[in-house]
Design a protein around this motif. Structure first.
Motif, PDB file in Angstrom:
ATOM      1  N   CYS A 190      -8.433  25.507 -10.524  1.00 34.97           N
ATOM      2  CA  CYS A 190      -8.861  25.989 -11.503  1.00 34.97           C
ATOM      3  C   CYS A 190     -10.576  25.953 -11.617  1.00 34.97           C
ATOM      4  O   CYS A 190     -11.219  25.140 -11.079  1.00 34.97           O
ATOM      5  CB  CYS A 190      -8.568  24.926 -12.777  1.00 34.97           C
ATOM      6  SG  CYS A 190      -9.324  25.517 -14.482  1.00 34.97           S
ATOM      7  N   LYS A 192     -12.255  26.994 -14.566  1.00 28.48           N
ATOM      8  CA  LYS A 192     -12.684  26.869 -15.565  1.00 28.48           C
ATOM      9  C   LYS A 192     -13.695  25.876 -16.331  1.00 28.48           C
ATOM     10  O   LYS A 192     -14.574  26.013 -16.996  1.00 28.48           O
ATOM     11  CB  LYS A 192     -11.711  26.958 -16.702  1.00 28.48           C
ATOM     12  CG  LYS A 192     -10.913  28.220 -16.743  1.00 28.48           C
ATOM     13  CD  LYS A 192     -11.606  29.301 -17.665  1.00 28.48           C
ATOM     14  CE  LYS A 192     -10.950  30.493 -17.717  1.00 28.48           C
ATOM     15  NZ  LYS A 192     -11.086  31.356 -16.616  1.00 28.48           N
ATOM     16  N   CYS A 194     -13.717  23.065 -17.964  1.00 25.66           N
ATOM     17  CA  CYS A 194     -13.898  22.705 -19.292  1.00 25.66           C
ATOM     18  C   CYS A 194     -14.532  21.214 -18.997  1.00 25.66           C
ATOM     19  O   CYS A 194     -14.286  20.273 -18.271  1.00 25.66           O
ATOM     20  CB  CYS A 194     -12.439  22.178 -20.092  1.00 25.66           C
ATOM     21  SG  CYS A 194     -11.609  24.152 -20.164  1.00 25.66           S
ATOM     22  N   TYR A 196     -14.619  18.276 -20.192  1.00 25.69           N
ATOM     23  CA  TYR A 196     -13.669  17.049 -20.385  1.00 25.69           C
ATOM     24  C   TYR A 196     -12.763  16.996 -19.415  1.00 25.69           C
ATOM     25  O   TYR A 196     -12.163  15.820 -19.158  1.00 25.69           O
ATOM     26  CB  TYR A 196     -12.996  17.023 -21.785  1.00 25.69           C
ATOM     27  CG  TYR A 196     -11.992  18.078 -21.915  1.00 25.69           C
ATOM     28  CD1 TYR A 196     -10.854  18.231 -21.433  1.00 25.69           C
ATOM     29  CD2 TYR A 196     -12.470  19.315 -22.624  1.00 25.69           C
ATOM     30  CE1 TYR A 196     -10.057  19.638 -21.620  1.00 25.69           C
ATOM     31  CE2 TYR A 196     -11.568  20.436 -22.854  1.00 25.69           C
ATOM     32  CZ  TYR A 196     -10.446  20.459 -22.270  1.00 25.69           C
ATOM     33  OH  TYR A 196      -9.752  21.787 -22.319  1.00 25.69           O
ATOM     34  N   CYS A 197     -12.536  17.777 -18.509  1.00 24.89           N
ATOM     35  CA  CYS A 197     -11.341  17.953 -17.646  1.00 24.89           C
ATOM     36  C   CYS A 197     -11.721  17.679 -15.975  1.00 24.89           C
ATOM     37  O   CYS A 197     -12.405  17.888 -15.514  1.00 24.89           O
ATOM     38  CB  CYS A 197     -10.719  19.429 -17.581  1.00 24.89           C
ATOM     39  SG  CYS A 197      -9.059  19.499 -16.673  1.00 24.89           S
ATOM     40  N   VAL A 199      -9.622  18.407 -13.568  1.00 24.23           N
ATOM     41  CA  VAL A 199      -8.756  19.041 -12.726  1.00 24.23           C
ATOM     42  C   VAL A 199      -9.139  19.961 -11.914  1.00 24.23           C
ATOM     43  O   VAL A 199      -8.953  20.215 -10.604  1.00 24.23           O
ATOM     44  CB  VAL A 199      -7.681  19.981 -13.431  1.00 24.23           C
ATOM     45  CG1 VAL A 199      -6.927  21.155 -12.983  1.00 24.23           C
ATOM     46  CG2 VAL A 199      -6.558  19.149 -14.376  1.00 24.23           C
ATOM     47  N   PRO A 200     -10.480  20.854 -12.161  1.00 26.85           N
ATOM     48  CA  PRO A 200     -11.145  21.565 -11.299  1.00 26.85           C
ATOM     49  C   PRO A 200     -11.785  20.801  -9.969  1.00 26.85           C
ATOM     50  O   PRO A 200     -12.035  21.339  -8.976  1.00 26.85           O
ATOM     51  CB  PRO A 200     -12.388  22.149 -12.272  1.00 26.85           C
ATOM     52  CG  PRO A 200     -12.064  22.089 -13.513  1.00 26.85           C
ATOM     53  CD  PRO A 200     -10.956  20.765 -13.543  1.00 26.85           C
ATOM     54  N   GLN A 234      -2.860  26.039 -13.331  1.00 25.05           N
ATOM     55  CA  GLN A 234      -3.578  25.440 -14.556  1.00 25.05           C
ATOM     56  C   GLN A 234      -3.785  26.492 -15.536  1.00 25.05           C
ATOM     57  O   GLN A 234      -4.167  26.469 -16.676  1.00 25.05           O
ATOM     58  CB  GLN A 234      -4.600  24.717 -13.797  1.00 25.05           C
ATOM     59  CG  GLN A 234      -4.206  23.530 -13.176  1.00 25.05           C
ATOM     60  CD  GLN A 234      -3.585  22.376 -14.039  1.00 25.05           C
ATOM     61  OE1 GLN A 234      -3.680  22.553 -15.267  1.00 25.05           O
ATOM     62  NE2 GLN A 234      -2.937  21.573 -13.448  1.00 25.05           N
ATOM     63  N   ARG A 309     -14.941  25.729 -23.666  1.00 23.73           N
ATOM     64  CA  ARG A 309     -13.863  26.544 -23.508  1.00 23.73           C
ATOM     65  C   ARG A 309     -14.011  28.139 -23.604  1.00 23.73           C
ATOM     66  O   ARG A 309     -13.267  28.967 -23.362  1.00 23.73           O
ATOM     67  CB  ARG A 309     -13.136  26.190 -24.791  1.00 23.73           C
ATOM     68  CG  ARG A 309     -12.315  24.859 -24.580  1.00 23.73           C
ATOM     69  CD  ARG A 309     -11.156  24.765 -23.441  1.00 23.73           C
ATOM     70  NE  ARG A 309     -10.104  25.615 -24.129  1.00 23.73           N
ATOM     71  CZ  ARG A 309      -9.209  25.494 -23.117  1.00 23.73           C
ATOM     72  NH1 ARG A 309      -8.886  24.892 -21.851  1.00 23.73           N
ATOM     73  NH2 ARG A 309      -8.151  25.906 -23.558  1.00 23.73           N
TER      74      ARG A 309
HETATM   75 FE1  SF4 Z   1      -8.939  23.996 -16.160  1.00 21.22          FE
HETATM   76 FE2  SF4 Z   1      -7.264  23.867 -18.215  1.00 21.22          FE
HETATM   77 FE3  SF4 Z   1      -8.939  21.618 -17.186  1.00 21.22          FE
HETATM   78 FE4  SF4 Z   1      -9.889  23.769 -18.632  1.00 21.22          FE
HETATM   79  S1  SF4 Z   1      -8.279  22.113 -19.453  1.00 21.22           S
HETATM   80  S2  SF4 Z   1     -10.539  22.910 -16.710  1.00 21.22           S
HETATM   81  S3  SF4 Z   1      -8.582  25.369 -17.853  1.00 21.22           S
HETATM   82  S4  SF4 Z   1      -7.289  22.643 -15.942  1.00 21.22           S
END
Ligand code: SF4
Ligand code: SAM
Length: 471
Positions: A190, A192, A194, A196-197, A199-200, A234, A309
């Motif tokens: 990902c 994006k 965001c 807080y996240c 995942v990237p 994602q 976002r």
């Molecule tokens: Fe990526 Fe979803 Fe995390 Fe945003 S919330 S960084 S879109 S995985």
């Protein structure tokens, strides 16, 4: 080793992605003969699907699946880092495994998944969980046979992580949990970011698979009797952006629908990348399910901006209204409460948008700080107490549940096609899902599993429906 670093990670966005065709090295053939494995999975559908690849890899080198962790020769924890409690569960399990290893010193223990991509976690494993044999990241599944081979002597912890980038690996073996429904990755990672996240950082940069590889997987699944495919990513709506080949999710969905697999789903959608063309394609093909998961995260423009976002509540409403026009569509969402600095007014904006959208369902979370992400810095000065955040979550859930119940009640006395998935917890009841992804329990027999049957809805609750078989 580096902590997740937004500035560094962002630089990767335009770098090239390689496609790699997996091939098993002959050295590793049969190394698992006579031995068994147990894989424990935490987290999202992406992890569930990774586990299907991990189990496929283990089968390919001779291991056999064991339903009991206590007796297995190799135990692998496929971990999740999205929130603190996911971390805690995995560390709790590592504690249990320490005792098991004391009883059976030949036990091999591996840790993979998102936690294995975090420097703090890996350091903690190295320091406190010396019974772990190897740690491997989300981009290194294909290295599992090699790691096991190198650990057969059970000497010391080996690590195979830290690459922020990743390739697209085609042709990994897969042991599907079901023959009638399947996950198909379409995009990894990902971009994006965001705020807080995690995942990237843990899943790396956005990498789409080639359309022909996806279609050949879907066709093979369909030819083997699979009735439902879920296209995974994602942010599936960003599909194709990194390939620059002139096709996107709308084109892919259309081609997947044309394979005539009976049910096509896709998850998760980011509002920012949802185009009108995608909506047209969803409307056009009856085998693309009328179910959209469209996370909003917050109803406050101030918080959405802090979250990075890239849409406002007004943008979201415009998209939402277009999606609501898809006949009989069901729309669910994700919401975070207690983002650092969220005021009562911000929270009321979230309740307000829930009242506007009247979601069919939602996953709701209390914000959990993730080391190295920008929001974790804001959290250091957050004044809102956990008690207040829990109260907000409670109020939000009450509202969400009212709307879920309302939406479920609208289905009463109507007949819907349901894909039967298995035996429910209740005696003699089976369960399955409608096209709109609603859980239905009904009386029936095991031989219906994997079939699409017609069910009349007789009772509606917030989280499920009860019905009866009409054919
Ligand atoms: Fe990526 Fe979803 Fe995390 Fe945003 S919330 S960084 S879109 S995985
Ligand atoms: N990519 C998807 C998206 O953007 O909607 C979903 C990613 S994540 C696996 C699923 C959900 O976890 C997010 O939508 C968000 O609501 C929640 N989440 C992510 N990071 C979080 C955090 N630090 N604290 C609490 N919830 C979080």
């Amino acid at each position: 080793m580096n902590l997740p670093n937004l500035v560094e990670a962002r630089k990767r966005t335009n770098s090239k992605v390689n496609k790699v065709n997996y091939k098993l090295d002959d050295n590793y053939l049969n190394i698992g003969n006579g031995k068994t494995y147990y894989v424990k999975t935490y987290g999202c559908q992406m992890n569930e699907h990774d586990t299907e690849n991990i189990e496929g890899l283990l089968d390919s080198i001779g291991f056999i699946k064991n339903s009991e962790m206590e007796n297995a020769d190799i135990v692998i924890l496929n971990t999740c880092s999205i929130r603190e409690n996911a971390h805690n569960k995995a560390f709790g399990m590592l504690g249990r495994l320490k005792h098991l290893k004391e009883e059976r010193p030949n036990l091999i223990i591996g840790v993979c998944g998102c936690m294995a991509q975090e420097e703090v976690v890996v350091n903690e494993i190295l320091a406190k969980y010396r019974h772990v044999n190897f740690v491997f990241g989300t981009h290194h599944l294909q290295d599992l046979p090699k790691l096991i081979y190198e650990n057969m002597d059970n000497s010391k912890t080996k690590i195979d992580v830290y690459s922020i980038e990743g390739d697209v690996v085609e042709g990994l073996p897969v042991k599907r949990a079901n023959s009638f429904k399947a996950y198909v990755n379409i995009i990894y990672g990902c971009d994006k970011f965001c705020t807080y996240c995690i995942v990237p950082y843990t899943r790396g940069k956005q990498r789409s698979r080639k359309m022909e590889d996806i279609l050949s997987e879907v066709n093979e699944l369909k030819n083997n009797g699979c009735v439902e495919v879920t296209l995974l990513g994602q942010n599936v709506n960003a599909y194709g952006k990194d390939l620059n080949l002139g096709y996107d999710l709308a084109d892919l969905l259309e081609n997947v629908a044309k394979t005539n697999v009976p049910r096509v789903r896709f998850i998760t959608s980011h509002p920012w990348d949802f185009t009108d063309h995608m909506i047209d394609v969803i409307r056009k093909y009856p085998n693309i399910m009328n179910y959209i998961h469209l996370p909003i995260q917050s109803g406050s423009n101030r918080i959405l901006k802090l979250m990075g976002r890239r849409y406002t509540r007004e943008d979201y409403k415009i998209l939402f209204n277009k999606l609501r026009e898809i006949p009989n569509v069901s729309i669910t969402t994700d919401i975070i409460v207690g983002f650092p600095g969220e005021t009562e007014k911000d929270f009321l904006d979230t309740l307000d948008i829930v009242n506007y959208c009247k979601y069919d369902g939602a996953f709701t979370f209390i914000y959990s700080p993730r080391v190295g992400t920008p929001a974790a810095k804001l959290y250091e000065n957050d004044k809102t107490t956990l008690e207040e955040k829990e109260h907000r979550l409670y109020r939000l859930n009450e509202l969400i549940n009212d709307y879920s119940l309302e939406s479920n009640k609208r289905m009463l006395n109507n007949i819907y096609p349901v894909l039967v998935e298995g035996k429910s917890n209740k005696d003699e009841m089976m369960f399955g899902y409608t096209e709109t992804n609603k859980l239905v329990n009904f009386k029936g027999s095991n031989n219906l599993v994997g079939k699409i049957v017609k069910i009349k809805i007789l009772d509606a609750k917030s989280f499920s429906l009860d019905g009866e078989l009409v054919e």
